[in-house]
Design a protein around this motif. Sequence first.
Motif, PDB file in Angstrom:
ATOM      1  N   GLU A  79       1.370  22.007   8.465  1.00  9.67           N
ATOM      2  CA  GLU A  79       0.571  21.248   9.422  1.00  9.67           C
ATOM      3  C   GLU A  79       0.079  19.955   8.793  1.00  9.67           C
ATOM      4  OE1 GLU A  79      -1.543  24.543  12.344  1.00  9.67           O
ATOM      5  OE2 GLU A  79      -2.681  23.730  10.635  1.00  9.67           O
ATOM      6  N   PHE A  80      -0.327  19.032   9.652  1.00  6.32           N
ATOM      7  CA  PHE A  80      -1.038  17.840   9.217  1.00  6.32           C
ATOM      8  C   PHE A  80      -2.148  17.564  10.222  1.00  6.32           C
ATOM      9  CE2 PHE A  80       1.995  16.274  12.251  1.00  6.32           C
ATOM     10  CZ  PHE A  80       1.444  15.126  12.828  1.00  6.32           C
ATOM     11  N   MET A  81      -3.021  16.652   9.888  1.00  5.59           N
ATOM     12  CA  MET A  81      -4.126  16.276  10.770  1.00  5.59           C
ATOM     13  C   MET A  81      -3.761  14.960  11.442  1.00  5.59           C
ATOM     14  SD  MET A  81      -6.365  18.722  10.467  1.00  5.59           S
ATOM     15  CE  MET A  81      -7.907  18.005  11.078  1.00  5.59           C
ATOM     16  N   GLY A  82      -3.484  15.016  12.744  1.00  7.22           N
ATOM     17  CA  GLY A  82      -3.019  13.832  13.437  1.00  7.22           C
ATOM     18  C   GLY A  82      -3.783  13.530  14.702  1.00  7.22           C
ATOM     19  N   SER A 120      -1.896  12.863   7.293  1.00  8.62           N
ATOM     20  CA  SER A 120      -3.271  13.293   7.556  1.00  8.62           C
ATOM     21  C   SER A 120      -4.310  12.233   7.219  1.00  8.62           C
ATOM     22  CB  SER A 120      -3.568  14.571   6.761  1.00  8.62           C
ATOM     23  OG  SER A 120      -2.699  15.617   7.151  1.00  8.62           O
ATOM     24  N   GLY A 121      -3.861  11.074   6.704  1.00  8.40           N
ATOM     25  CA  GLY A 121      -4.790   9.981   6.478  1.00  8.40           C
ATOM     26  C   GLY A 121      -4.819   9.391   5.093  1.00  8.40           C
ATOM     27  N   THR A 122      -4.191  10.036   4.105  1.00  7.55           N
ATOM     28  CA  THR A 122      -4.169   9.466   2.756  1.00  7.55           C
ATOM     29  C   THR A 122      -3.444   8.121   2.779  1.00  7.55           C
ATOM     30  OG1 THR A 122      -4.178  11.638   1.710  1.00  7.55           O
ATOM     31  CG2 THR A 122      -3.356   9.802   0.395  1.00  7.55           C
ATOM     32  N   GLN A 123      -4.049   7.092   2.188  1.00  7.61           N
ATOM     33  CA  GLN A 123      -3.435   5.773   2.171  1.00  7.61           C
ATOM     34  C   GLN A 123      -2.261   5.710   1.202  1.00  7.61           C
ATOM     35  OE1 GLN A 123      -6.195   2.517   1.359  1.00  7.61           O
ATOM     36  NE2 GLN A 123      -5.916   1.855   3.481  1.00  7.61           N
ATOM     37  N   THR A 124      -1.222   4.996   1.594  1.00  6.10           N
ATOM     38  CA  THR A 124      -0.133   4.701   0.677  1.00  6.10           C
ATOM     39  C   THR A 124      -0.471   3.434  -0.112  1.00  6.10           C
ATOM     40  OG1 THR A 124       1.072   3.290   2.235  1.00  6.10           O
ATOM     41  CG2 THR A 124       1.500   5.668   2.343  1.00  6.10           C
ATOM     42  N   LYS A 125       0.314   3.172  -1.161  1.00  2.00           N
ATOM     43  CA  LYS A 125       0.063   1.993  -1.982  1.00  2.00           C
ATOM     44  C   LYS A 125       0.217   0.711  -1.154  1.00  2.00           C
ATOM     45  CE  LYS A 125      -0.387   4.198  -6.031  1.00  2.00           C
ATOM     46  NZ  LYS A 125       0.658   4.151  -7.064  1.00  2.00           N
ATOM     47  N   SER A 126       1.207   0.667  -0.277  1.00  2.75           N
ATOM     48  CA  SER A 126       1.406  -0.542   0.527  1.00  2.75           C
ATOM     49  C   SER A 126       0.264  -0.736   1.524  1.00  2.75           C
ATOM     50  CB  SER A 126       2.750  -0.498   1.258  1.00  2.75           C
ATOM     51  OG  SER A 126       2.831   0.585   2.156  1.00  2.75           O
ATOM     52  N   GLU A 127      -0.263   0.350   2.077  1.00  3.24           N
ATOM     53  CA  GLU A 127      -1.410   0.237   2.979  1.00  3.24           C
ATOM     54  C   GLU A 127      -2.630  -0.290   2.232  1.00  3.24           C
ATOM     55  OE1 GLU A 127      -1.552   3.384   6.474  1.00  3.24           O
ATOM     56  OE2 GLU A 127      -1.257   4.394   4.549  1.00  3.24           O
ATOM     57  N   ALA A 128      -2.868   0.236   1.046  1.00  6.98           N
ATOM     58  CA  ALA A 128      -4.036  -0.170   0.269  1.00  6.98           C
ATOM     59  C   ALA A 128      -3.998  -1.661  -0.063  1.00  6.98           C
ATOM     60  CB  ALA A 128      -4.122   0.653  -1.018  1.00  6.98           C
ATOM     61  N   GLN A 129      -2.779  -2.222  -0.171  1.00  8.19           N
ATOM     62  CA  GLN A 129      -2.641  -3.640  -0.503  1.00  8.19           C
ATOM     63  C   GLN A 129      -2.564  -4.531   0.736  1.00  8.19           C
ATOM     64  OE1 GLN A 129      -0.473  -4.585  -4.300  1.00  8.19           O
ATOM     65  NE2 GLN A 129       0.578  -2.680  -3.801  1.00  8.19           N
ATOM     66  N   GLY A 130      -2.584  -3.922   1.923  1.00  6.47           N
ATOM     67  CA  GLY A 130      -2.648  -4.721   3.138  1.00  6.47           C
ATOM     68  C   GLY A 130      -1.322  -5.167   3.707  1.00  6.47           C
ATOM     69  N   PHE A 131      -0.222  -4.547   3.295  1.00  7.98           N
ATOM     70  CA  PHE A 131       1.081  -4.927   3.837  1.00  7.98           C
ATOM     71  C   PHE A 131       1.185  -4.577   5.325  1.00  7.98           C
ATOM     72  CE2 PHE A 131       2.466  -4.943  -0.618  1.00  7.98           C
ATOM     73  CZ  PHE A 131       3.337  -6.026  -0.619  1.00  7.98           C
ATOM     74  N   GLY A 132       2.053  -5.294   6.023  1.00 10.24           N
ATOM     75  CA  GLY A 132       2.353  -4.974   7.410  1.00 10.24           C
ATOM     76  C   GLY A 132       2.251  -6.141   8.366  1.00 10.24           C
ATOM     77  N   ALA A 133       1.779  -7.293   7.908  1.00 10.74           N
ATOM     78  CA  ALA A 133       1.552  -8.422   8.812  1.00 10.74           C
ATOM     79  C   ALA A 133       2.831  -9.171   9.168  1.00 10.74           C
ATOM     80  CB  ALA A 133       0.550  -9.391   8.197  1.00 10.74           C
ATOM     81  N   VAL A 134       3.858  -9.093   8.335  1.00 16.06           N
ATOM     82  CA  VAL A 134       5.060  -9.918   8.569  1.00 16.06           C
ATOM     83  C   VAL A 134       6.341  -9.094   8.639  1.00 16.06           C
ATOM     84  CG1 VAL A 134       4.006 -11.935   7.490  1.00 16.06           C
ATOM     85  CG2 VAL A 134       5.390 -10.374   6.092  1.00 16.06           C
TER      86      VAL A 134
END
Length: 510
Positions: free
Chosen positions: A112-115, A485-499
């Motif tokens: 399971e996961f928390m979603g 379940s919510g643990t941040q990945t390294k790319s999330e922690a660095q703010g990737f995703g805008a481009v």
Amino acid sequence: MKDETMTDQPFALCLHPADNVLVALRKVPEDTTLPQGVRLRETVPAGHKIALRDIAAGETILKYGQIIGVAIADIAAGAHVHVHNLGMGAHKQDHAFGAGAEALPAPESAAEFMGFHRPSGRVGTRNYIGILTSVNCAGSVARFIAEAAERADLLAGFPNVDGIVPIVHGTGCGMSGGGEGYETLFRTLAGYGHNANFGAILMVGLGCEVMQIPDLIDRKALKDSARFRYMTIQQQGGTRATVDKGLWILRDLAAEADKATRAPAPASHLVLGMQCGGSDGYSGITANPALGVASDLLVRHGGTSILSETSEIYGAEHLLTRRAVDAPTGRKLIDLIDWWEDYTARNLGEMDNNPSPGNKRGGLTTILEKSLGAVAKGGSAPLSGVYKYAEPIDAPGFVFMDSPGYDPCSVTGQVASGANLIAFTTGRGSVSGYQPVPSIKLASNPDLWRRMEPDMDVNCGDILDGVSLAAKGQEIFDLLLSVASGTQTKSEAQGFGAVEFVPWQIGAVM
């Protein structure tokens, strides 16, 4: 730059009894005699190939027990095998549709996961608000709205909302109003509108573009007024009025999205997009097959894993058609390969355009070799479906979605198809992230892990030190559940995703 030599590993590895090349597991100096009885004629870099015996010009070269090309010159035992003496060559494969399809066993216990449970029945791994644009002309305004919301600290009172994501791109107009290119973009935008990781969507258009918002609404039923709103800049009266109206709408959408909280969900609700980028000679030995084990675990739990990058399975497609659940499914994959051969030819390209310069520096020589390693991400599960780019995945299991090998474009299609997690293997060191979907980075070798650990989530290089693929695959699967379940990945922690939203643009720009 740090030397790639790794002193705690054996010199070279033979991957299959039929192979006539070895893979150097670290930089091997000239005149070194390997345990396989071969003496090196030159220094061979880590991840590169060494001739196990004399190979005559025109003879096929085997790695993983499969053809990766032909010798374009005589190659002596102990020589470096690479672009100077190994070429693509003609290849014909036996597709044997369904001959190797075997159902995987059920898991011993449920995972399971928390979603975030959505009204559609899907479950998100994140809870973002998206500002989705129908055309490039609305891109700046979408970002102005997001920036204004950040300055106003709009989400301060909505702790369950992960953020606001402007989804901007370079097309939507200057294109035909029908046909292949239009339908591909239409599926992509509609797919993002339905992705379970968005708790709410504001769609912004200019007003006069080819990709009309009313068409998206009418054809894809984006009509949940509590979670979906839309407007055009021309109708609102320009930039300032649109930004002001956008902020007002975002407050309503945030209140609605904030009602969602994480709750237990079976792993069957996970849809995993699998990618590899910046691959090297280790990728097909460590990170890719380890991800394949995790993919099989997910499929065993009733989940979905998506393999893509059609141009990067070229030459290894027979390994997938043999696992197809039936002949029509296998034929759909071959039809994609045929389309790609025509597509590249009419655009004056070639299917052996890959590997990239970085791939070659990492030891990969032909697309056949790269493809064999890439397919390992798909594990051993039956191939249960083949889908167009950004087409909704409507059944669980291991599936294939058509896409280019260009990573941001391929991931964009997977997210549009419904992926709520991404697992990305790399050997050279790709850095990227894909909001609204978290991306887990898997390093193929220990040197990369040491150099770029702030960007990497899993070190698969320890497989070279004796960690089993089964153990590493379980580690990856456990991390998938944790990130879901919510643990941040390294790319999330660095703010990737805008481009990294890059829809596949097919057809004439007019």
